[in-house]
Design a protein around this motif. Structure first.
Motif, short mmCIF file in Angstrom:
data_model
loop_
_atom_site.label_atom_id
_atom_site.label_comp_id
_atom_site.label_asym_id
_atom_site.label_seq_id
_atom_site.Cartn_x
_atom_site.Cartn_y
_atom_site.Cartn_z
N PRO A 296 5.90 -10.18 1.98
CA PRO A 296 4.88 -10.88 1.19
C PRO A 296 3.45 -10.38 1.40
O PRO A 296 2.65 -10.35 0.47
N VAL A 297 3.13 -9.96 2.62
CA VAL A 297 1.76 -9.53 2.91
C VAL A 297 1.42 -8.24 2.17
O VAL A 297 0.25 -7.91 1.97
N ASN A 298 2.45 -7.49 1.75
CA ASN A 298 2.21 -6.22 1.06
C ASN A 298 2.45 -6.31 -0.44
O ASN A 298 2.61 -5.28 -1.11
N LYS A 299 2.48 -7.51 -0.97
CA LYS A 299 2.75 -7.70 -2.40
C LYS A 299 1.77 -6.93 -3.28
O LYS A 299 2.16 -6.27 -4.25
N ALA A 300 0.48 -7.02 -2.96
CA ALA A 300 -0.54 -6.34 -3.77
C ALA A 300 -0.37 -4.83 -3.71
O ALA A 300 -0.49 -4.14 -4.73
N GLY A 301 -0.06 -4.30 -2.51
CA GLY A 301 0.15 -2.87 -2.36
C GLY A 301 1.38 -2.40 -3.11
O GLY A 301 1.38 -1.33 -3.72
N ALA B 69 0.56 -2.35 -6.74
CA ALA B 69 -0.32 -1.22 -7.04
C ALA B 69 0.47 0.08 -7.12
O ALA B 69 0.26 0.89 -8.03
N MET B 70 1.39 0.28 -6.19
CA MET B 70 2.17 1.52 -6.16
C MET B 70 3.05 1.69 -7.39
O MET B 70 3.21 2.79 -7.92
N PHE B 71 3.61 0.59 -7.87
CA PHE B 71 4.55 0.69 -8.98
C PHE B 71 3.97 0.26 -10.32
O PHE B 71 4.71 0.12 -11.30
N ARG B 72 2.66 0.03 -10.37
CA ARG B 72 2.03 -0.32 -11.64
C ARG B 72 0.88 0.62 -11.96
O ARG B 72 1.08 1.73 -12.43
N ASP B 73 -0.35 0.18 -11.68
CA ASP B 73 -1.50 1.00 -12.08
C ASP B 73 -2.27 1.59 -10.91
O ASP B 73 -3.31 2.22 -11.09
N GLY B 74 -1.78 1.37 -9.69
CA GLY B 74 -2.45 1.93 -8.52
C GLY B 74 -3.67 1.17 -8.06
O GLY B 74 -4.37 1.61 -7.15
N LYS B 75 -3.93 0.01 -8.66
CA LYS B 75 -5.16 -0.72 -8.36
C LYS B 75 -4.89 -2.08 -7.71
O LYS B 75 -3.81 -2.64 -7.82
N ASP B 76 -5.91 -2.58 -7.01
CA ASP B 76 -5.88 -3.91 -6.42
C ASP B 76 -7.21 -4.60 -6.73
O ASP B 76 -8.21 -3.93 -7.01
N ASP B 77 -7.22 -5.92 -6.67
CA ASP B 77 -8.47 -6.65 -6.86
C ASP B 77 -9.42 -6.31 -5.71
O ASP B 77 -9.01 -6.32 -4.54
N LEU B 78 -10.65 -6.01 -6.03
CA LEU B 78 -11.62 -5.59 -5.02
C LEU B 78 -11.78 -6.64 -3.92
O LEU B 78 -11.81 -6.29 -2.73
N GLU B 79 -11.88 -7.89 -4.29
CA GLU B 79 -12.07 -8.95 -3.29
C GLU B 79 -10.88 -9.04 -2.34
O GLU B 79 -11.05 -9.24 -1.15
N TYR C 80 11.75 -2.76 3.98
CA TYR C 80 11.55 -4.14 4.43
C TYR C 80 10.06 -4.52 4.38
O TYR C 80 9.69 -5.57 3.84
N LEU C 81 9.22 -3.65 4.92
CA LEU C 81 7.78 -3.95 4.95
C LEU C 81 7.15 -3.86 3.56
O LEU C 81 6.19 -4.57 3.25
N ALA C 82 7.71 -3.00 2.70
CA ALA C 82 7.17 -2.87 1.35
C ALA C 82 7.34 -4.14 0.54
O ALA C 82 6.49 -4.49 -0.29
N ILE C 83 8.44 -4.85 0.78
CA ILE C 83 8.69 -6.09 0.04
C ILE C 83 8.25 -7.32 0.83
O ILE C 83 8.47 -8.45 0.39
#
Length: 229
Positions: free
Chosen positions: A199-204, A207-217, A194-197
């Motif tokens: 909206p506030v955790n969209k970037a995380g 990151a977990m299921f793509r390249d492991g990265k997030d925008d620095l800002e 529930y928490l993984a999906i």
């Protein structure tokens, strides 16, 4: 001025690989464990046993299914343990971030209060936290609990596997611990998904299921504690 395209690594390749495969293990654990845990889920064993029981003239499908579930449960457990060992060692030599971030000059009451307020800000107010690090207080507590209950599941499972040489009281205690651990894991997975999906955790999630990265800002806003020296 920071480059708007600058990235920061949140998850290593090992973390992403392990997390993706752990999903498979947990699903197998649940579907093979439920029929063993309660007769209410014997229909799962029946469905599994029907195609196999045709090779045994006197075997009842549910019984065959239970035995298959038990075997798959044990095999999956051994594979999970085998894969968890290199993952654990890889994380020991990196900053795992699974530690409570209480400042030296504050009380535990203040720390917990502020961290819970941060979680409300994120999950209810849909805004950025004030002090959360890579993981917020709830994620840290849940992560540590998973480690503890994971060890309980492994130890109690091994006892049950070789229960022939144990007395009935020990077997009952181990079964109770294993069942409690199983229940905790199911509840954890429901909340985690529930928490993984959320909206506030969209970037995380990305990151977990793509390249492991997030925008620095964005990371500086979402995980301010990561950038406090």
């Amino acid at each position: 001025m920071s480059n708007s395209n600058e990235k920061i690594t949140l998850f290593s390749n090992m973390q992403m690989w392990y997390h993706k495969h752990v999903i498979h293990f947990m699903m197998i654990f649940i579907f093979t464990g439920l029929p063993i845990l309660s007769h209410s889920f014997s229909w799962i064993a029946y469905l599994i046993g029907v195609p196999i029981s045709v090779f045994y003239s006197t075997a009842e499908p549910t019984y065959v299914g239970i035995e298959i579930c038990r075997a798959l449960h044990r095999i999956t457990a051994m594979l999970w343990i085998a894969l968890s060992i290199p993952f654990t060692f890889s994380m020991i030599f990196k900053k795992w971030h699974l530690a409570f971030r209480k400042r030296k000059d504050e009380s535990w009451k203040t720390y917990v209060t502020e961290e819970l307020a941060d979680m409300k800000t994120m999950y209810i107010d849909f805004s950025y936290p004030k002090r959360a690090g890579k993981y917020n207080f709830g994620q840290i507590a849940a992560g540590l609990a998973v480690i503890v209950f994971g060890l309980i599941m492994i130890i109690s499972g091994l006892f049950l596997w070789f229960r022939v040489s144990l007395d009935s009281t020990t077997v009952s205690i181990m079964r109770l611990l294993h069942d409690i651990g199983f229940t905790v894991f199911v509840i954890f997975l429901i909340i985690h998904i529930y928490l993984a999906i959320h909206p506030v955790n969209k970037a995380g999630y990305n990151a977990m299921f793509r390249d492991g990265k997030d925008d620095l800002e964005h990371a500086k806003k979402k995980h301010p504690g990561m950038f406090v020296k």
